[in-house]
Design an enzyme around this catalytic site. Structure first.
Site, PDB file in Angstrom:
ATOM      1  N   LYS A   1       0.865  -1.191   0.000  1.00 11.14           N
ATOM      2  CA  LYS A   1       0.000   0.000   0.000  1.00 11.14           C
ATOM      3  C   LYS A   1       0.890   1.225   0.000  1.00 11.14           C
ATOM      4  O   LYS A   1       1.714   1.421   0.908  1.00 11.14           O
ATOM      5  CB  LYS A   1      -0.901  -0.012   1.239  1.00 11.14           C
ATOM      6  CG  LYS A   1      -1.956   1.073   1.218  1.00 11.14           C
ATOM      7  CD  LYS A   1      -3.000   0.839   0.122  1.00 11.14           C
ATOM      8  CE  LYS A   1      -4.174   0.015   0.619  1.00 11.14           C
ATOM      9  NZ  LYS A   1      -5.063  -0.394  -0.503  1.00 11.14           N
TER      10      LYS A   1
ATOM     11  N   THR B   1      -3.096  -5.496   0.528  1.00 11.81           N
ATOM     12  CA  THR B   1      -2.564  -4.146   0.768  1.00 11.81           C
ATOM     13  C   THR B   1      -3.471  -3.395   1.735  1.00 11.81           C
ATOM     14  O   THR B   1      -3.006  -2.552   2.500  1.00 11.81           O
ATOM     15  CB  THR B   1      -2.398  -3.347  -0.544  1.00 11.81           C
ATOM     16  OG1 THR B   1      -3.671  -3.031  -1.090  1.00 11.81           O
ATOM     17  CG2 THR B   1      -1.571  -4.112  -1.566  1.00 11.81           C
TER      18      THR B   1
ATOM     19  N   HIS C   1      19.002  27.480 -11.216  1.00  7.16           N
ATOM     20  CA  HIS C   1      19.736  28.567 -11.867  1.00  7.16           C
ATOM     21  C   HIS C   1      19.099  29.938 -11.597  1.00  7.16           C
ATOM     22  O   HIS C   1      17.881  30.091 -11.673  1.00  7.16           O
ATOM     23  CB  HIS C   1      19.761  28.347 -13.384  1.00  7.16           C
ATOM     24  CG  HIS C   1      20.365  27.031 -13.777  1.00  7.16           C
ATOM     25  ND1 HIS C   1      21.668  26.683 -13.496  1.00  7.16           N
ATOM     26  CD2 HIS C   1      19.833  25.968 -14.442  1.00  7.16           C
ATOM     27  CE1 HIS C   1      21.920  25.469 -13.972  1.00  7.16           C
ATOM     28  NE2 HIS C   1      20.819  25.012 -14.545  1.00  7.16           N
TER      29      HIS C   1
HETATM   30  O1  LIG Z   1      27.991  23.851 -10.547  1.00  3.61           O
HETATM   31  C1  LIG Z   1      27.775  23.607 -11.750  1.00  3.61           C
HETATM   32  N1  LIG Z   1      28.086  22.391 -12.270  1.00  3.61           N
HETATM   33  C2  LIG Z   1      27.875  22.059 -13.585  1.00  3.61           C
HETATM   34  O2  LIG Z   1      28.198  20.926 -14.029  1.00  3.61           O
HETATM   35  C3  LIG Z   1      27.277  23.044 -14.396  1.00  3.61           C
HETATM   36  N2  LIG Z   1      26.922  23.077 -15.707  1.00  3.61           N
HETATM   37  C4  LIG Z   1      26.373  24.295 -15.941  1.00  3.61           C
HETATM   38  O3  LIG Z   1      25.908  24.660 -17.046  1.00  3.61           O
HETATM   39  N3  LIG Z   1      26.395  25.051 -14.815  1.00  3.61           N
HETATM   40  C5  LIG Z   1      26.949  24.299 -13.839  1.00  3.61           C
HETATM   41  N4  LIG Z   1      27.204  24.560 -12.522  1.00  3.61           N
END
Ligand SMILES: O=c1[nH]c(=O)c2[nH]c(=O)[nH]c2[nH]1
Length: 286
Positions: free
Chosen positions: A12, A57, A241
């Site tokens: 489950k 389950t 990012h």
């Molecule tokens: O810390 C990072 N590692 C990567 O492998 C990577 N590749 C990327 O485009 N930016 C980053 N930054």
């Protein structure tokens, strides 16, 4: 055509369980998501539909609720071990149990009032088999952290498709997903959880990073250094990012001040750090 049954398990998934402990007017809560998964003599059910070896389950779910009432819920690792041992030891057809528990944190706002903590979730996966072997992997997921400086990324491979500019000052942000394997019996899962979490946060904040890979290793290394009861740490960290916004069309400078926080795609950095003498993991990571 000749076929045979391959590896299988059933259970489950995601039983949501909230346990309230009433200490007079002061209440305590545990908020769990419990997944049980069993395997054993399951040839007949798959090949002929004979269910005689199958613990439903639905029963697995009921057991989680009943055990929460009977035994209470302390550390999730201990509750998972209790369930896993019960299934294997009470049913001869069940040879192996895997119990995974996520715990959602609530902090107190009054004697019976709570506020859900941010997205961070405490996790564990426990295995127990009929030879009496147990493994415990603890962890956390979605612990979001950010360094607004102290991160560089340069010196990487460059080919005809490379456009990324090198940087010696960027925002480094990630959602840490970490799991760590206990070598054997751990004296206090609550204490080791706090120690490992704290060690990883300190390593994240304290590492001048040349890549998220380097930060990942530093976090795993620090966790192992801090907690002698664990032998391996596995980390998966999305690189969240933060791109500098070009404000020049508006006649404005942007000296590392205004970023676009992209949610996808993201770099996904994964790795494990283990003691040189870590014992074989067996089924711990399954
Ligand atoms: O810390 C990072 N590692 C990567 O492998 C990577 N590749 C990327 O485009 N930016 C980053 N930054």
């Amino acid at each position: 055509m000749a076929t045979k049954l391959g590896p299988n398990r059933y259970g489950k998934a995601e039983t949501r369980l909230v346990r309230v402990v009433r200490d007079g007017p002061v209440h305590h809560i545990k908020d769990l998501n419990v997944s049980t998964s069993l395997s054993g003599d399951m040839q007949a059910v798959h090949l002929t539909g004979d269910n005689a070896a199958v613990l439903p389950t639905d029963t697995q779910k009921n057991t989680a609720y009943a055990f929460a009432q009977k035994h209470g819920v302390g550390q999730i690792e201990e509750f998972a071990l209790l369930l896993a041992r019960h299934f294997v030891e009470s049913q001869p057809t069940i040879h192996h149990a895997r119990v995974e528990i996520d715990e959602y944190a609530w902090s107190r706002r009054g004697p019976h009032s709570f506020v859900r903590e941010g997205g961070e979730v405490r996790t564990c996966v426990v295995h127990h088999d009929r030879d009496g072997r147990s493994t415990v992997v603890s962890g956390l997921k979605d612990m979001v952290v950010l360094n607004s400086t102290g991160s560089e990324f340069h010196g990487y491979l460059v080919d005809e498709y490379t456009t990324l500019p090198p940087t010696d000052d960027r925002v480094l942000a990630t959602a840490v997903n970490a799991r760590w394997r206990h070598t054997g019996e751990t004296s206090s899962y609550g204490k080791s959880y706090e120690e490992v979490r704290q060690a990883m946060l300190e390593a994240f904040a304290g590492t001048h990073s040349l890549s998220l890979q380097q930060t990942l290793y530093a976090m795993g290394d620090r966790a192992l250094d801090t907690c002698p009861e664990i032998c391996e740490v596995r980390l998966a960290m999305p690189n969240k990012h933060h791109f500098l916004v070009d404000l020049s069309p508006f006649g404005l400078d942007n000296d590392n001040e205004v970023y676009y926080a992209a949610d996808r795609p993201y770099g996904l950095i994964e790795g494990s750090v283990l003691r040189e003498d870590a014992p074989d993991a067996g089924f711990a990571w399954e």
